[in-house]
Design a protein around this motif. Structure first.
Motif, PDB file in Angstrom:
ATOM      1  N   TYR A 130       0.815  -1.220   0.000  1.00 22.02           N
ATOM      2  CA  TYR A 130       0.000   0.000   0.000  1.00 22.02           C
ATOM      3  C   TYR A 130       0.852   1.276   0.000  1.00 22.02           C
ATOM      4  O   TYR A 130       0.442   2.279  -0.574  1.00 22.02           O
ATOM      5  CB  TYR A 130      -1.056  -0.042   1.116  1.00 22.02           C
ATOM      6  N   LEU A 131       2.021   1.215   0.601  1.00 23.07           N
ATOM      7  CA  LEU A 131       2.903   2.383   0.490  1.00 23.07           C
ATOM      8  C   LEU A 131       3.377   2.527  -0.963  1.00 23.07           C
ATOM      9  O   LEU A 131       3.458   3.641  -1.486  1.00 23.07           O
ATOM     10  CB  LEU A 131       4.073   2.283   1.468  1.00 23.07           C
ATOM     11  N   ASN A 132       3.640   1.420  -1.630  1.00 24.40           N
ATOM     12  CA  ASN A 132       4.003   1.475  -3.055  1.00 24.40           C
ATOM     13  C   ASN A 132       2.848   2.050  -3.872  1.00 24.40           C
ATOM     14  O   ASN A 132       3.046   2.883  -4.753  1.00 24.40           O
ATOM     15  CB  ASN A 132       4.332   0.075  -3.592  1.00 24.40           C
ATOM     16  N   LEU A 133       1.648   1.577  -3.543  1.00 23.52           N
ATOM     17  CA  LEU A 133       0.460   1.984  -4.294  1.00 23.52           C
ATOM     18  C   LEU A 133       0.212   3.491  -4.228  1.00 23.52           C
ATOM     19  O   LEU A 133      -0.261   4.083  -5.187  1.00 23.52           O
ATOM     20  CB  LEU A 133      -0.749   1.246  -3.699  1.00 23.52           C
ATOM     21  N   VAL A 134       0.525   4.091  -3.081  1.00 25.03           N
ATOM     22  CA  VAL A 134       0.337   5.551  -2.977  1.00 25.03           C
ATOM     23  C   VAL A 134       1.620   6.302  -3.372  1.00 25.03           C
ATOM     24  O   VAL A 134       1.730   7.509  -3.178  1.00 25.03           O
ATOM     25  CB  VAL A 134      -0.144   5.989  -1.563  1.00 25.03           C
ATOM     26  N   GLY A 135       2.587   5.559  -3.912  1.00 23.86           N
ATOM     27  CA  GLY A 135       3.800   6.177  -4.451  1.00 23.86           C
ATOM     28  C   GLY A 135       4.833   6.550  -3.410  1.00 23.86           C
ATOM     29  O   GLY A 135       5.673   7.411  -3.640  1.00 23.86           O
ATOM     30  N   LEU A 136       4.755   5.893  -2.222  1.00 19.37           N
ATOM     31  CA  LEU A 136       5.699   6.255  -1.154  1.00 19.37           C
ATOM     32  C   LEU A 136       6.472   5.052  -0.617  1.00 19.37           C
ATOM     33  O   LEU A 136       6.890   5.037   0.545  1.00 19.37           O
ATOM     34  CB  LEU A 136       4.936   6.946  -0.008  1.00 19.37           C
ATOM     35  N   GLY A 137       6.680   4.082  -1.501  1.00 12.50           N
ATOM     36  CA  GLY A 137       7.439   2.892  -1.115  1.00 12.50           C
ATOM     37  C   GLY A 137       8.862   3.223  -0.684  1.00 12.50           C
ATOM     38  O   GLY A 137       9.507   2.452   0.039  1.00 12.50           O
ATOM     39  N   ASN A 138       9.338   4.396  -1.083  1.00 15.67           N
ATOM     40  CA  ASN A 138      10.708   4.815  -0.739  1.00 15.67           C
ATOM     41  C   ASN A 138      10.748   5.765   0.460  1.00 15.67           C
ATOM     42  O   ASN A 138      11.742   6.429   0.710  1.00 15.67           O
ATOM     43  CB  ASN A 138      11.371   5.473  -1.952  1.00 15.67           C
ATOM     44  N   ARG A 139       9.626   5.862   1.184  1.00 14.48           N
ATOM     45  CA  ARG A 139       9.579   6.769   2.331  1.00 14.48           C
ATOM     46  C   ARG A 139       9.186   6.022   3.622  1.00 14.48           C
ATOM     47  O   ARG A 139       8.746   6.652   4.576  1.00 14.48           O
ATOM     48  CB  ARG A 139       8.523   7.870   2.094  1.00 14.48           C
ATOM     49  N   THR A 140       9.377   4.720   3.622  1.00 20.16           N
ATOM     50  CA  THR A 140       8.863   3.905   4.733  1.00 20.16           C
ATOM     51  C   THR A 140       9.419   4.322   6.094  1.00 20.16           C
ATOM     52  O   THR A 140       8.722   4.265   7.091  1.00 20.16           O
ATOM     53  CB  THR A 140       9.188   2.405   4.532  1.00 20.16           C
ATOM     54  N   ALA A 141      10.680   4.765   6.133  1.00 20.29           N
ATOM     55  CA  ALA A 141      11.315   5.057   7.420  1.00 20.29           C
ATOM     56  C   ALA A 141      11.146   6.508   7.849  1.00 20.29           C
ATOM     57  O   ALA A 141      11.632   6.909   8.898  1.00 20.29           O
ATOM     58  CB  ALA A 141      12.798   4.709   7.337  1.00 20.29           C
ATOM     59  N   HIS A 142      10.421   7.300   7.046  1.00 22.16           N
ATOM     60  CA  HIS A 142      10.246   8.707   7.388  1.00 22.16           C
ATOM     61  C   HIS A 142       9.171   8.897   8.445  1.00 22.16           C
ATOM     62  O   HIS A 142       8.140   8.243   8.415  1.00 22.16           O
ATOM     63  CB  HIS A 142       9.835   9.507   6.142  1.00 22.16           C
ATOM     64  N   LEU A 143       9.418   9.846   9.346  1.00 19.06           N
ATOM     65  CA  LEU A 143       8.378  10.252  10.290  1.00 19.06           C
ATOM     66  C   LEU A 143       7.462  11.242   9.571  1.00 19.06           C
ATOM     67  O   LEU A 143       7.901  11.909   8.620  1.00 19.06           O
ATOM     68  CB  LEU A 143       9.004  10.930  11.516  1.00 19.06           C
ATOM     69  N   PRO A 144       6.188  11.367  10.004  1.00 14.27           N
ATOM     70  CA  PRO A 144       5.284  12.312   9.327  1.00 14.27           C
ATOM     71  C   PRO A 144       5.882  13.708   9.187  1.00 14.27           C
ATOM     72  O   PRO A 144       5.741  14.342   8.132  1.00 14.27           O
ATOM     73  CB  PRO A 144       4.058  12.318  10.238  1.00 14.27           C
ATOM     74  N   GLY A 145       6.592  14.176  10.213  1.00 11.64           N
ATOM     75  CA  GLY A 145       7.198  15.510  10.171  1.00 11.64           C
ATOM     76  C   GLY A 145       8.262  15.658   9.093  1.00 11.64           C
ATOM     77  O   GLY A 145       8.662  16.772   8.760  1.00 11.64           O
ATOM     78  N   GLU A 146       8.718  14.528   8.568  1.00 12.27           N
ATOM     79  CA  GLU A 146       9.733  14.557   7.504  1.00 12.27           C
ATOM     80  C   GLU A 146       9.114  14.393   6.113  1.00 12.27           C
ATOM     81  O   GLU A 146       9.815  14.147   5.142  1.00 12.27           O
ATOM     82  CB  GLU A 146      10.748  13.432   7.747  1.00 12.27           C
ATOM     83  N   LEU A 147       7.784  14.492   6.065  1.00 11.57           N
ATOM     84  CA  LEU A 147       7.072  14.335   4.791  1.00 11.57           C
ATOM     85  C   LEU A 147       6.265  15.586   4.492  1.00 11.57           C
ATOM     86  O   LEU A 147       5.870  16.308   5.412  1.00 11.57           O
ATOM     87  CB  LEU A 147       6.113  13.139   4.873  1.00 11.57           C
ATOM     88  N   SER A 148       5.980  15.821   3.200  1.00 15.64           N
ATOM     89  CA  SER A 148       5.154  16.976   2.823  1.00 15.64           C
ATOM     90  C   SER A 148       3.701  16.678   3.190  1.00 15.64           C
ATOM     91  O   SER A 148       3.341  15.523   3.475  1.00 15.64           O
ATOM     92  CB  SER A 148       5.257  17.210   1.318  1.00 15.64           C
ATOM     93  N   GLY A 149       2.841  17.716   3.141  1.00 18.17           N
ATOM     94  CA  GLY A 149       1.419  17.552   3.465  1.00 18.17           C
ATOM     95  C   GLY A 149       0.746  16.509   2.577  1.00 18.17           C
ATOM     96  O   GLY A 149       0.002  15.654   3.049  1.00 18.17           O
ATOM     97  N   GLY A 150       1.040  16.591   1.279  1.00 18.66           N
ATOM     98  CA  GLY A 150       0.449  15.638   0.335  1.00 18.66           C
ATOM     99  C   GLY A 150       0.928  14.216   0.597  1.00 18.66           C
ATOM    100  O   GLY A 150       0.156  13.262   0.514  1.00 18.66           O
ATOM    101  N   GLU A 151       2.214  14.092   0.935  1.00 21.31           N
ATOM    102  CA  GLU A 151       2.767  12.758   1.246  1.00 21.31           C
ATOM    103  C   GLU A 151       2.122  12.198   2.519  1.00 21.31           C
ATOM    104  O   GLU A 151       1.789  11.014   2.594  1.00 21.31           O
ATOM    105  CB  GLU A 151       4.288  12.837   1.407  1.00 21.31           C
ATOM    106  N   GLN A 152       1.934  13.075   3.508  1.00 22.22           N
ATOM    107  CA  GLN A 152       1.290  12.619   4.756  1.00 22.22           C
ATOM    108  C   GLN A 152      -0.127  12.123   4.475  1.00 22.22           C
ATOM    109  O   GLN A 152      -0.554  11.101   5.013  1.00 22.22           O
ATOM    110  CB  GLN A 152       1.230  13.761   5.769  1.00 22.22           C
ATOM    111  N   GLN A 153      -0.838  12.863   3.620  1.00 23.18           N
ATOM    112  CA  GLN A 153      -2.210  12.445   3.340  1.00 23.18           C
ATOM    113  C   GLN A 153      -2.216  11.134   2.561  1.00 23.18           C
ATOM    114  O   GLN A 153      -3.101  10.300   2.747  1.00 23.18           O
ATOM    115  CB  GLN A 153      -2.957  13.564   2.588  1.00 23.18           C
ATOM    116  N   ARG A 154      -1.185  10.907   1.724  1.00 21.78           N
ATOM    117  CA  ARG A 154      -1.111   9.631   0.999  1.00 21.78           C
ATOM    118  C   ARG A 154      -0.813   8.476   1.956  1.00 21.78           C
ATOM    119  O   ARG A 154      -1.311   7.366   1.762  1.00 21.78           O
ATOM    120  CB  ARG A 154      -0.069   9.722  -0.127  1.00 21.78           C
TER     121      ARG A 154
END
Ligand SMILES: Nc1ncnc2c1ncn2[C@@H]1O[C@H](COP(=O)(O)OP(=O)(O)OP(=O)(O)O)[C@@H](O)[C@H]1O
Length: 228
Positions: A130-154
């Protein structure tokens, strides 16, 4: 082929008593949600969108009226039945994203699976899928604060759908996003309707979202004033 109706309401009311005043946050609402569609509840601030969405998702109880999920009246559910319904049948996405700030993207999605009672062995492949499906398979180890608003919503979308719910309720999921990112998030939801066979009910006051919807109910002072 006629689409199956997954949710229907008739004569739905939600009243709040504030001092001596009764507020009809939702007033005589009868609507249907078709399976495999994106249904949008639109209206200005205070028109009753969130209240209605909370009723449809069993997070709140109507003062009057019925809500059918297939042919079961969910307003008659016991607490245990509501609990199962919320964990297994539906997914929810909030305006404020509501990710756990101390958990990584991976752990946030895993947390959703745990709550839904998915067997432990399935966590890893499901979270990755599901992280791959929303295009964030490469952000698995990021905390929400390290992601953009759109990435957090994904991430929130991945968390809401990884347990295979039938219906996803999204309350202004694009409110905190810029126009381009908002459109991207709604397009993603629309794609997931196709690929994951889900149904989405979403509130918004953003007119840009209307053309992407299958059905739009317009609310004013708690009432449906237009359906198309
Ligand atoms: N707990 C409550 N007690 C009293 N009144 C409430 C309560 N919750 C909502 N209301 C009132 O019910 C009406 C509908 O509120 P609701 O939050 O559903 O609107 P909304 O369309 O989702 O607005 P927004 O776009 O600003 O989120 C408003 O007039 C609001 O003030």
């Amino acid at each position: 082929m006629e689409k199956t109706i997954i949710i229907s309401t008739n004569g739905l009311y939600r009243q709040y008593q504030v001092g001596n005043t009764v507020i009809n946050a939702v007033k005589n609402v009868s609507l249907t949600v078709k399976q495999g569609e994106l249904t949008v509840l639109r209206g200005r601030s205070g028109s009753g969108k969130t209240t209605l969405l909370n009723l449809l998702s069993t997070l709140d109880m109507p003062t009057q009226g019925n809500i059918y999920y297939h042919d079961e009246d969910i307003t008659k559910f016991s607490e245990a039945e509501k609990d199962r319904f919320r964990r297994e049948e539906i997914g929810v996405i909030f305006q404020s994203v509501a990710l756990m700030s101390q958990m990584t993207a991976y752990e946030n999605v895993e947390f959703g699976l745990r709550i839904a009672g998915i067997p432990y062995q399935e966590y890893k492949p499901l979270v990755q899928k599901y992280l791959n499906l929303v295009g964030l398979g490469n952000r698995t180890a990021h905390l929400p604060g390290e992601l953009s608003g759109g990435e957090q919503q994904r991430i929130a979308i991945a968390r809401a759908i990884a347990h295979h719910p039938k219906v996803v309720f999204a309350d202004e999921p694009t409110a905190q996003l810029d126009t381009a990112t908002a459109l991207h998030v709604v397009k993603l939801l629309k794609e997931l309707i196709e690929t994951e066979k889900i149904t989405v009910v979403m509130t918004t006051h953003d007119p840009n979202m209307m053309e992407i919807a299958d059905t739009v109910y317009s609310l004013q002072d708690g009432e449906i004033v237009d359906a198309q």
